[in-house]
Motif scaffolding. Structure first.
Motif, PDB file in Angstrom:
ATOM      1  N   GLY A  50      -6.274  27.460   3.970  1.00 51.94           N
ATOM      2  CA  GLY A  50      -6.604  28.700   4.655  1.00 51.94           C
ATOM      3  C   GLY A  50      -6.319  28.697   6.146  1.00 51.94           C
ATOM      4  O   GLY A  50      -6.419  29.742   6.799  1.00 51.94           O
ATOM      5  N   ALA A  51      -5.956  27.546   6.704  1.00 51.82           N
ATOM      6  CA  ALA A  51      -5.674  27.486   8.148  1.00 51.82           C
ATOM      7  C   ALA A  51      -4.380  28.230   8.473  1.00 51.82           C
ATOM      8  O   ALA A  51      -3.457  28.275   7.659  1.00 51.82           O
ATOM      9  CB  ALA A  51      -5.566  26.032   8.599  1.00 51.82           C
ATOM     10  N   GLU A  52      -4.335  28.791   9.672  1.00 54.93           N
ATOM     11  CA  GLU A  52      -3.079  29.336  10.197  1.00 54.93           C
ATOM     12  C   GLU A  52      -2.336  28.169  10.841  1.00 54.93           C
ATOM     13  O   GLU A  52      -2.816  27.575  11.822  1.00 54.93           O
ATOM     14  CB  GLU A  52      -3.345  30.405  11.270  1.00 54.93           C
ATOM     15  CG  GLU A  52      -3.994  31.678  10.753  1.00 54.93           C
ATOM     16  CD  GLU A  52      -3.064  32.524   9.881  1.00 54.93           C
ATOM     17  OE1 GLU A  52      -1.824  32.428  10.039  1.00 54.93           O
ATOM     18  OE2 GLU A  52      -3.590  33.272   9.032  1.00 54.93           O
ATOM     19  N   ALA A  53      -1.176  27.816  10.274  1.00 55.93           N
ATOM     20  CA  ALA A  53      -0.387  26.708  10.833  1.00 55.93           C
ATOM     21  C   ALA A  53       0.939  27.255  11.341  1.00 55.93           C
ATOM     22  O   ALA A  53       1.577  28.064  10.670  1.00 55.93           O
ATOM     23  CB  ALA A  53      -0.148  25.643   9.766  1.00 55.93           C
ATOM     24  N   VAL A  54       1.330  26.839  12.528  1.00 55.63           N
ATOM     25  CA  VAL A  54       2.625  27.240  13.076  1.00 55.63           C
ATOM     26  C   VAL A  54       3.425  25.980  13.385  1.00 55.63           C
ATOM     27  O   VAL A  54       2.921  25.058  14.038  1.00 55.63           O
ATOM     28  CB  VAL A  54       2.457  28.120  14.334  1.00 55.63           C
ATOM     29  CG1 VAL A  54       3.802  28.360  15.021  1.00 55.63           C
ATOM     30  CG2 VAL A  54       1.800  29.447  13.966  1.00 55.63           C
ATOM     31  N   VAL A  55       4.650  25.939  12.859  1.00 53.98           N
ATOM     32  CA  VAL A  55       5.572  24.835  13.108  1.00 53.98           C
ATOM     33  C   VAL A  55       6.686  25.380  13.988  1.00 53.98           C
ATOM     34  O   VAL A  55       7.310  26.389  13.631  1.00 53.98           O
ATOM     35  CB  VAL A  55       6.159  24.298  11.786  1.00 53.98           C
ATOM     36  CG1 VAL A  55       7.149  23.162  12.051  1.00 53.98           C
ATOM     37  CG2 VAL A  55       5.045  23.838  10.845  1.00 53.98           C
ATOM     38  N   ILE A  56       6.941  24.742  15.133  1.00 52.84           N
ATOM     39  CA  ILE A  56       8.100  25.134  15.945  1.00 52.84           C
ATOM     40  C   ILE A  56       9.203  24.131  15.645  1.00 52.84           C
ATOM     41  O   ILE A  56       9.058  22.942  15.934  1.00 52.84           O
ATOM     42  CB  ILE A  56       7.803  25.155  17.459  1.00 52.84           C
ATOM     43  CG1 ILE A  56       6.433  25.773  17.752  1.00 52.84           C
ATOM     44  CG2 ILE A  56       8.910  25.920  18.190  1.00 52.84           C
ATOM     45  CD1 ILE A  56       6.072  25.742  19.246  1.00 52.84           C
ATOM     46  N   GLY A  57      10.283  24.614  15.049  1.00 52.10           N
ATOM     47  CA  GLY A  57      11.395  23.762  14.627  1.00 52.10           C
ATOM     48  C   GLY A  57      11.628  23.914  13.135  1.00 52.10           C
ATOM     49  O   GLY A  57      10.681  23.988  12.356  1.00 52.10           O
ATOM     50  N   ARG A  58      12.903  23.944  12.732  1.00 53.70           N
ATOM     51  CA  ARG A  58      13.260  24.120  11.309  1.00 53.70           C
ATOM     52  C   ARG A  58      14.304  23.095  10.881  1.00 53.70           C
ATOM     53  O   ARG A  58      15.183  23.385  10.061  1.00 53.70           O
ATOM     54  CB  ARG A  58      13.758  25.543  11.062  1.00 53.70           C
ATOM     55  CG  ARG A  58      14.896  25.959  11.968  1.00 53.70           C
ATOM     56  CD  ARG A  58      15.529  27.261  11.528  1.00 53.70           C
ATOM     57  NE  ARG A  58      16.359  27.803  12.604  1.00 53.70           N
ATOM     58  CZ  ARG A  58      17.153  28.849  12.465  1.00 53.70           C
ATOM     59  NH1 ARG A  58      17.243  29.474  11.307  1.00 53.70           N
ATOM     60  NH2 ARG A  58      17.863  29.287  13.482  1.00 53.70           N
ATOM     61  N   SER A  59      14.254  21.889  11.476  1.00 58.82           N
ATOM     62  CA  SER A  59      15.234  20.864  11.086  1.00 58.82           C
ATOM     63  C   SER A  59      14.900  20.307   9.707  1.00 58.82           C
ATOM     64  O   SER A  59      13.772  20.410   9.223  1.00 58.82           O
ATOM     65  CB  SER A  59      15.235  19.717  12.106  1.00 58.82           C
ATOM     66  OG  SER A  59      14.054  18.957  11.991  1.00 58.82           O
ATOM     67  N   ASN A  60      15.931  19.699   9.086  1.00 64.46           N
ATOM     68  CA  ASN A  60      15.727  19.084   7.768  1.00 64.46           C
ATOM     69  C   ASN A  60      14.813  17.864   7.846  1.00 64.46           C
ATOM     70  O   ASN A  60      14.167  17.520   6.869  1.00 64.46           O
ATOM     71  CB  ASN A  60      17.067  18.657   7.171  1.00 64.46           C
ATOM     72  CG  ASN A  60      17.899  19.857   6.760  1.00 64.46           C
ATOM     73  OD1 ASN A  60      17.367  20.921   6.457  1.00 64.46           O
ATOM     74  ND2 ASN A  60      19.211  19.689   6.777  1.00 64.46           N
TER      75      ASN A  60
ATOM     76  N   THR B 164       2.364  31.295  18.279  1.00 65.46           N
ATOM     77  CA  THR B 164       1.649  30.034  18.561  1.00 65.46           C
ATOM     78  C   THR B 164       0.187  30.288  18.927  1.00 65.46           C
ATOM     79  O   THR B 164      -0.678  29.477  18.591  1.00 65.46           O
ATOM     80  CB  THR B 164       2.333  29.237  19.691  1.00 65.46           C
ATOM     81  OG1 THR B 164       2.334  30.014  20.892  1.00 65.46           O
ATOM     82  CG2 THR B 164       3.760  28.869  19.303  1.00 65.46           C
ATOM     83  N   ARG B 165      -0.097  31.410  19.573  1.00 66.80           N
ATOM     84  CA  ARG B 165      -1.485  31.692  19.993  1.00 66.80           C
ATOM     85  C   ARG B 165      -2.399  31.988  18.816  1.00 66.80           C
ATOM     86  O   ARG B 165      -3.612  32.028  18.972  1.00 66.80           O
ATOM     87  CB  ARG B 165      -1.511  32.891  20.964  1.00 66.80           C
ATOM     88  CG  ARG B 165      -1.105  32.520  22.366  1.00 66.80           C
ATOM     89  CD  ARG B 165      -1.511  33.625  23.348  1.00 66.80           C
ATOM     90  NE  ARG B 165      -0.670  33.543  24.533  1.00 66.80           N
ATOM     91  CZ  ARG B 165       0.302  34.400  24.806  1.00 66.80           C
ATOM     92  NH1 ARG B 165       0.546  35.435  24.013  1.00 66.80           N
ATOM     93  NH2 ARG B 165       1.021  34.229  25.883  1.00 66.80           N
ATOM     94  N   ARG B 166      -1.832  32.218  17.634  1.00 68.93           N
ATOM     95  CA  ARG B 166      -2.654  32.461  16.442  1.00 68.93           C
ATOM     96  C   ARG B 166      -2.895  31.183  15.645  1.00 68.93           C
ATOM     97  O   ARG B 166      -3.589  31.191  14.639  1.00 68.93           O
ATOM     98  CB  ARG B 166      -1.959  33.482  15.530  1.00 68.93           C
ATOM     99  CG  ARG B 166      -1.747  34.843  16.178  1.00 68.93           C
ATOM    100  CD  ARG B 166      -0.948  35.783  15.267  1.00 68.93           C
ATOM    101  NE  ARG B 166      -1.581  35.933  13.960  1.00 68.93           N
ATOM    102  CZ  ARG B 166      -1.120  35.441  12.815  1.00 68.93           C
ATOM    103  NH1 ARG B 166       0.022  34.784  12.798  1.00 68.93           N
ATOM    104  NH2 ARG B 166      -1.763  35.643  11.692  1.00 68.93           N
ATOM    105  N   ALA B 167      -2.301  30.079  16.085  1.00 67.85           N
ATOM    106  CA  ALA B 167      -2.305  28.867  15.254  1.00 67.85           C
ATOM    107  C   ALA B 167      -3.593  28.056  15.398  1.00 67.85           C
ATOM    108  O   ALA B 167      -3.980  27.684  16.511  1.00 67.85           O
ATOM    109  CB  ALA B 167      -1.110  27.989  15.626  1.00 67.85           C
TER     110      ALA B 167
END
Ligand SMILES: NC(=O)C1=CN([C@@H]2O[C@H](COP(=O)(O)OP(=O)(O)OC[C@H]3O[C@@H](n4cnc5c(N)ncnc54)[C@H](OP(=O)(O)O)[C@@H]3O)[C@@H](O)[C@H]2O)C=CC1
Ligand SMILES: Nc1nc(=O)c2c([nH]1)NC[C@@H]1CN(c3ccc(C(=O)N[C@@H](CCC(=O)O)C(=O)O)cc3)C=[N+]21
Ligand SMILES: [Mg+2]
Length: 291
Positions: free
Chosen positions: A158-168, A199-202
């Motif tokens: 249920g956590a809001e998670a934000v990942v910056i980056g989409r590398s393999n 990011t501010r919602r993470a």
């Protein structure tokens, strides 16, 4: 508010103790865990990481084999070595340090590693298994991040998670693991229109951007858990020569609830998960041969 520091080095130390116990038990059964590491070219950062991996093996009682090639090596030479290592029953893990020089087809190299020995978890079949939430070799950096998140006790479901980056190698598998754990995941990258809005919602923010001190305190939700994957060597300013992450630690630590340092955060956990995958591979091999 000052964030709690998530000590990756201490956690790595603790987990490596358990890995060493498993490695010793395997050796006693005649299945000494063994990792082969291939380094192509002379990138100084890659050389440091490979040295840390080999040293980590040694301390945990894992045998390591290291193969160094010049940057202009013919891909066939490396492919032939991979075929030899795939066929060698004494070898349980194979890692080709990335990035590769331009004459290499990266995907072809990763596919040439046996799925059973792909301790990086980069082979397409392991990537597919992870996406289906099936047993697989889990990529070491995002796996290490998951262990660090678990150590904080932050609820993932249920956590809001934000990942910056989409590398393999980091961003995509990180998003997959967080999704499998029940977080609501947003993946941001260079085309993201309003990064700070996301990011501010993470509740959980993972930075894997490759830009020094890119994420500042103003981009962070108060109390969030901030994981800094970045490893950048500063080239100028007062801290020239020092390592820093993708997060501006000083401003972020004023806002976050918990934060990882660089160095001593995700890096040591990455190596720990590599050692663990090598031991898992050796345990499977021992089981297959009835030892
Ligand atoms: N601690 C550890 O164990 C490890 C650390 N690292 C470090 O982590 C960092 C990331 O590594 P890696 O994933 O391989 O790097 P990549 O360069 O492959 O990926 C970087 C990602 O960041 C995105 N990005 C770049 N600029 C911006 C921006 N201005 N705003 C938003 N997103 C942006 C890129 O977007 P786009 O896709 O659109 O280009 C890309 O998806 C590096 O510092 C690396 O050294 C890496 C592996 C292990
Ligand atoms: N096939 C492959 N597998 C990888 O896992 C892989 C790769 N290629 N290419 C590059 C990235 C990067 N990476 C790191 C490992 C350890 C540290 C590490 O030990 N960091 C220390 C500091 C290291 C230093 O002093 O420079 C720390 O954060 O405390 C960092 C980064 C693995 N990677
Ligand atoms: Mg990359």
């Amino acid at each position: 508010m000052t964030a709690r520091i998530i000590d990756g080095k201490a956690l790595a130390e603790q987990v490596r103790g358990e890995i060493a116990t498993r490695a010793a038990a395997l050796a006693a059964r005649g299945e000494q865990p063994c990792l082969a590491v291939l380094l192509i070219g002379a990138d100084p950062a890659s050389a440091v990481y490979v040295r840390n991996k080999v040293a980590g093996c040694e301390k945990a009682g894992i045998r390591s084999l290291r193969f160094d090639y010049s940057a202009d090596v013919a891909p066939d030479v490396v492919m032939a070595k991979l075929a030899e290592l795939n066929a060698d029953p004494a070898v349980h893990g194979i890692l080709v340090q990335l990035p590769l020089p331009p004459q290499f087809d990266e995907a072809a190299v990763l596919e040439a590693i046996s799925v059973e020995k792909d301790v990086d978890g980069f082979h397409a079949e392991n990537v597919g298994r992870l996406s289906q939430n099936q047993e697989a070799f889990i990529p070491c950096t995002p796996h290490g991040v998951m262990k660090m998140l678990e150590s904080t006790g932050v609820p993932l479901a249920g956590a809001e998670a934000v990942v910056i980056g989409r590398s393999n190698i980091v961003g995509k598998p990180m998003a997959m693991l967080l999704t499998n754990a029940g977080a609501t995941v947003t993946v941001c990258h260079s085309k993201t229109r309003d990064l700070a809005f996301h990011t501010r919602r993470a509740d959980i923010l993972v930075a894997a951007v490759g830009k020094p001190r890119f994420v500042t305190g103003a981009m962070i939700k108060p109390g969030a858990v901030v994981i800094d994957v970045g490893i950048n060597r500063l080239t100028d300013g007062p801290d020239a020569g020092k390592l820093c992450g993708d997060v501006d630690f000083d401003s972020a630590a004023q806002v976050a609830g918990a934060i990882t340092p660089v160095p001593g955060g995700v890096g040591p956990m990455t190596i720990t998960m590599l050692l663990e995958n090598t031991v898992i591979s050796a345990e499977r091999a021992a089981r297959r041969s009835g030892r």
